[in-house]
Design a protein around this motif. Structure first.
Motif, PDB file in Angstrom:
ATOM      1  N   VAL A  34       1.208 -38.165   5.380  1.00 53.16           N
ATOM      2  CA  VAL A  34       2.175 -38.440   4.087  1.00 53.16           C
ATOM      3  C   VAL A  34       2.507 -36.881   3.734  1.00 53.16           C
ATOM      4  CG1 VAL A  34       1.741 -39.166   1.856  1.00 53.16           C
ATOM      5  CG2 VAL A  34       0.916 -40.599   3.637  1.00 53.16           C
ATOM      6  N   GLN A  35       3.752 -36.717   3.249  1.00 53.20           N
ATOM      7  CA  GLN A  35       4.370 -35.726   2.825  1.00 53.20           C
ATOM      8  C   GLN A  35       4.208 -35.697   1.309  1.00 53.20           C
ATOM      9  OE1 GLN A  35       8.308 -34.613   2.861  1.00 53.20           O
ATOM     10  NE2 GLN A  35       7.725 -32.709   3.667  1.00 53.20           N
ATOM     11  N   LEU A  36       3.487 -34.815   0.625  1.00 53.27           N
ATOM     12  CA  LEU A  36       3.264 -34.847  -1.043  1.00 53.27           C
ATOM     13  C   LEU A  36       4.297 -34.366  -1.652  1.00 53.27           C
ATOM     14  CD1 LEU A  36      -0.546 -33.590  -0.946  1.00 53.27           C
ATOM     15  CD2 LEU A  36       0.019 -36.006  -0.785  1.00 53.27           C
ATOM     16  N   LEU A  37       4.382 -34.836  -2.950  1.00 54.02           N
ATOM     17  CA  LEU A  37       5.564 -34.486  -3.662  1.00 54.02           C
ATOM     18  C   LEU A  37       5.253 -32.723  -4.007  1.00 54.02           C
ATOM     19  CD1 LEU A  37       5.505 -37.047  -6.863  1.00 54.02           C
ATOM     20  CD2 LEU A  37       7.074 -36.724  -4.767  1.00 54.02           C
ATOM     21  N   SER A  38       4.179 -32.319  -3.751  1.00 49.31           N
ATOM     22  CA  SER A  38       4.078 -30.897  -4.011  1.00 49.31           C
ATOM     23  C   SER A  38       4.404 -29.983  -2.626  1.00 49.31           C
ATOM     24  CB  SER A  38       2.577 -30.366  -4.372  1.00 49.31           C
ATOM     25  OG  SER A  38       1.660 -31.154  -3.486  1.00 49.31           O
ATOM     26  N   ALA A  39       4.728 -30.900  -1.737  1.00 51.49           N
ATOM     27  CA  ALA A  39       5.032 -29.766  -0.414  1.00 51.49           C
ATOM     28  C   ALA A  39       6.015 -28.983  -0.578  1.00 51.49           C
ATOM     29  CB  ALA A  39       5.424 -31.090   0.831  1.00 51.49           C
ATOM     30  N   HIS A  40       5.986 -27.889   0.126  1.00 52.92           N
ATOM     31  CA  HIS A  40       7.069 -26.697   0.192  1.00 52.92           C
ATOM     32  C   HIS A  40       8.029 -27.107   1.332  1.00 52.92           C
ATOM     33  CE1 HIS A  40       8.621 -22.992  -0.645  1.00 52.92           C
ATOM     34  NE2 HIS A  40       8.617 -22.751   0.713  1.00 52.92           N
ATOM     35  N   ASP A  41       9.025 -27.809   0.988  1.00 53.62           N
ATOM     36  CA  ASP A  41      10.058 -28.306   1.700  1.00 53.62           C
ATOM     37  C   ASP A  41      11.381 -28.690   1.118  1.00 53.62           C
ATOM     38  OD1 ASP A  41      11.482 -29.491   3.827  1.00 53.62           O
ATOM     39  OD2 ASP A  41      10.413 -31.106   4.440  1.00 53.62           O
ATOM     40  N   PRO A  42      12.331 -27.879   1.286  1.00 50.35           N
ATOM     41  CA  PRO A  42      13.591 -27.884   0.382  1.00 50.35           C
ATOM     42  C   PRO A  42      14.209 -29.509   0.666  1.00 50.35           C
ATOM     43  CG  PRO A  42      13.825 -26.528   2.549  1.00 50.35           C
ATOM     44  CD  PRO A  42      12.608 -26.868   2.323  1.00 50.35           C
ATOM     45  N   ARG A  43      13.897 -30.094   1.713  1.00 50.45           N
ATOM     46  CA  ARG A  43      14.445 -31.499   1.904  1.00 50.45           C
ATOM     47  C   ARG A  43      13.327 -32.585   1.185  1.00 50.45           C
ATOM     48  NH1 ARG A  43      14.372 -31.882   8.276  1.00 50.45           N
ATOM     49  NH2 ARG A  43      12.329 -30.960   7.734  1.00 50.45           N
ATOM     50  N   ASN A  44      12.294 -32.072   0.787  1.00 49.34           N
ATOM     51  CA  ASN A  44      11.624 -33.011  -0.060  1.00 49.34           C
ATOM     52  C   ASN A  44      11.936 -33.104  -1.344  1.00 49.34           C
ATOM     53  OD1 ASN A  44       9.057 -34.845  -0.660  1.00 49.34           O
ATOM     54  ND2 ASN A  44       7.970 -32.823  -1.085  1.00 49.34           N
ATOM     55  N   ARG A  45      12.913 -34.268  -1.657  1.00 48.64           N
ATOM     56  CA  ARG A  45      13.471 -34.414  -2.797  1.00 48.64           C
ATOM     57  C   ARG A  45      13.169 -36.007  -3.275  1.00 48.64           C
ATOM     58  NH1 ARG A  45      19.437 -31.622  -1.899  1.00 48.64           N
ATOM     59  NH2 ARG A  45      18.707 -29.566  -1.817  1.00 48.64           N
TER      60      ARG A  45
ATOM     61  N   LYS B 178       2.367 -24.169  -8.042  1.00 44.88           N
ATOM     62  CA  LYS B 178       0.899 -24.406  -7.989  1.00 44.88           C
ATOM     63  C   LYS B 178       0.202 -23.736  -9.033  1.00 44.88           C
ATOM     64  CE  LYS B 178       1.195 -24.151  -2.673  1.00 44.88           C
ATOM     65  NZ  LYS B 178       0.800 -23.602  -1.338  1.00 44.88           N
ATOM     66  N   LYS B 179       0.534 -22.741  -9.689  1.00 46.90           N
ATOM     67  CA  LYS B 179      -0.078 -22.226 -10.571  1.00 46.90           C
ATOM     68  C   LYS B 179      -0.368 -22.931 -11.807  1.00 46.90           C
ATOM     69  CE  LYS B 179       0.959 -17.403  -9.203  1.00 46.90           C
ATOM     70  NZ  LYS B 179       1.582 -15.985  -9.625  1.00 46.90           N
ATOM     71  N   LYS B 180       1.007 -23.432 -11.995  1.00 45.45           N
ATOM     72  CA  LYS B 180       0.944 -24.280 -13.157  1.00 45.45           C
ATOM     73  C   LYS B 180       0.653 -25.691 -13.155  1.00 45.45           C
ATOM     74  CE  LYS B 180       4.249 -21.312 -15.445  1.00 45.45           C
ATOM     75  NZ  LYS B 180       5.614 -21.380 -16.318  1.00 45.45           N
ATOM     76  N   ASN B 181       0.356 -26.159 -11.780  1.00 48.09           N
ATOM     77  CA  ASN B 181       0.181 -27.514 -11.231  1.00 48.09           C
ATOM     78  C   ASN B 181       1.309 -28.424 -12.050  1.00 48.09           C
ATOM     79  OD1 ASN B 181      -0.907 -29.801 -10.094  1.00 48.09           O
ATOM     80  ND2 ASN B 181      -2.199 -29.923 -11.941  1.00 48.09           N
ATOM     81  N   THR B 182       2.423 -28.010 -11.746  1.00 42.75           N
ATOM     82  CA  THR B 182       3.724 -29.084 -12.334  1.00 42.75           C
ATOM     83  C   THR B 182       4.782 -29.178 -11.274  1.00 42.75           C
ATOM     84  OG1 THR B 182       4.819 -26.838 -13.324  1.00 42.75           O
ATOM     85  CG2 THR B 182       3.257 -28.249 -14.880  1.00 42.75           C
ATOM     86  N   LEU B 183       5.642 -30.325 -11.243  1.00 40.55           N
ATOM     87  CA  LEU B 183       6.546 -30.497 -10.557  1.00 40.55           C
ATOM     88  C   LEU B 183       7.892 -30.051 -10.950  1.00 40.55           C
ATOM     89  CD1 LEU B 183       5.790 -34.024  -9.656  1.00 40.55           C
ATOM     90  CD2 LEU B 183       5.633 -32.269  -7.968  1.00 40.55           C
ATOM     91  N   LEU B 184       8.759 -29.648 -10.398  1.00 38.47           N
ATOM     92  CA  LEU B 184      10.048 -29.080 -10.941  1.00 38.47           C
ATOM     93  C   LEU B 184      11.067 -30.197 -10.911  1.00 38.47           C
ATOM     94  CD1 LEU B 184      10.163 -25.597  -9.336  1.00 38.47           C
ATOM     95  CD2 LEU B 184       9.187 -26.261 -11.525  1.00 38.47           C
TER      96      LEU B 184
END
Length: 297
Positions: free
Chosen positions: A171-182, A202-208
């Protein structure tokens, strides 16, 4: 001559008996002070008893102390074992309470998922080197799990199935560092505001959430859910809440910092959204564009 000596012995014997009886009678009468021979004998006997009894008492006390020490050691070992068992029991109780709470929430969530079949799964592994990227769950193709299916906890969306095997899935998480993960998302309000979940702080624990129009009126605390327009994630899955809004460097759009509803760092029980019907978009061109948005080329 021999007869004389025999009488003499008898006289001595009788005299000795008389003296002995006199001494016994003398010693048995009530007196305040005892005679010096009696004092001497008592003192000698008492001194001997003192000399013998003190070392004997000390030795007996020493062995008693050793016995008590052994008993104390054994009792201490037993108490340590009990304390270890108590600590393990407390840990098990805490873990079971957490599992019970999560499973109850999942059961309640299942009742509200009408547009897809939830497949309950357990997290098998979460690589420390890729802690915010992927996890492995114990459900795969045998359970009907396929790539690009949404994965969530009872609290909200956490990602999507990236690849599958017969009995496990990655499972790929929403927090994964992947430009295609949208993820195509919507901020719910009087007028819905659409955008894309792409990136994680990661520092703020927030999604963009990007691509928000510059004139959109978005406030802190607004709920963010999946829009259902990407053809991958079902509509209405909770993602989180708006924490902060900031313009991009050109001022044409805005980016929202989204506080995830689900805990992305401590995952144990999850659900896979096995959709009964795949969304079919009217035009091939539109389908391709939407799939690019949600990272499914």
């Amino acid at each position: 001559m021999p007869h004389f000596f025999t009488n003499k012995r008898l006289i001595i014997l009788l005299g000795s008996i008389i003296v002995l009886v006199a001494l016994i009678g003398f010693s048995l009468r009530d007196r305040e002070n005892i005679s010096w021979p009696e004092q001497f004998v008592k003192d000698v006997v008492g001194l001997g008893q003192t000399i013998v009894s003190k070392p004997a008492s000390g030795i007996a006390g020493f062995f008693d102390d050793i016995g008590n020490l052994r008993n104390t050691y054994k009792e201490n070992e037993k108490l340590k074992v009990r304390l270890d068992e108590l600590a393990q029991l407390e840990s098990d109780v805490t873990r079971l309470e957490k599992d019970n709470k999560e499973l109850r929430e999942i059961i309640e969530k299942k009742e509200s998922l009408a547009d897809y079949d939830p497949v309950q799964a357990t997290v098998l592994a979460q690589n420390p080197d890729r802690w915010f990227d992927v996890i492995t769950i114990d459900k795969g193709e045998a359970s009907g799990v396929q790539p690009n299916m949404a994965v969530m906890t009872a609290k909200g969306l956490i990602g999507k199935v990236k690849s599958t095997s017969k009995f496990t899935s990655t499972v790929q998480l929403l927090s994964a560092h992947d430009p295609r993960n949208r993820v195509s998302a919507v901020i719910q309000g009087k007028k819905n505001v659409y955008g894309l979940i792409e990136g994680y702080d990661k520092k703020k624990n927030t999604l963009l959430m990007t691509k928000i129009p510059y004139d959109s009126k978005v406030k802190k605390g607004m709920a963010v859910t999946t829009s259902g327009k990407g053809g991958v994630f079902p509509k209405g899955l909770i993602i989180g809440k708006v924490k902060k809004l900031k313009p991009d460097q050109f001022g044409l759009t805005q980016t929202a910092l989204i506080e995830p509803a689900a805990e992305l760092r401590d995952l144990e029980h999850v659900m896979v959204a096995k959709r009964g019907m795949t969304t079919v978009l009217p035009e091939k061109k539109e389908r391709k564009q939407v799939y690019v948005e949600e990272g499914n080329l």
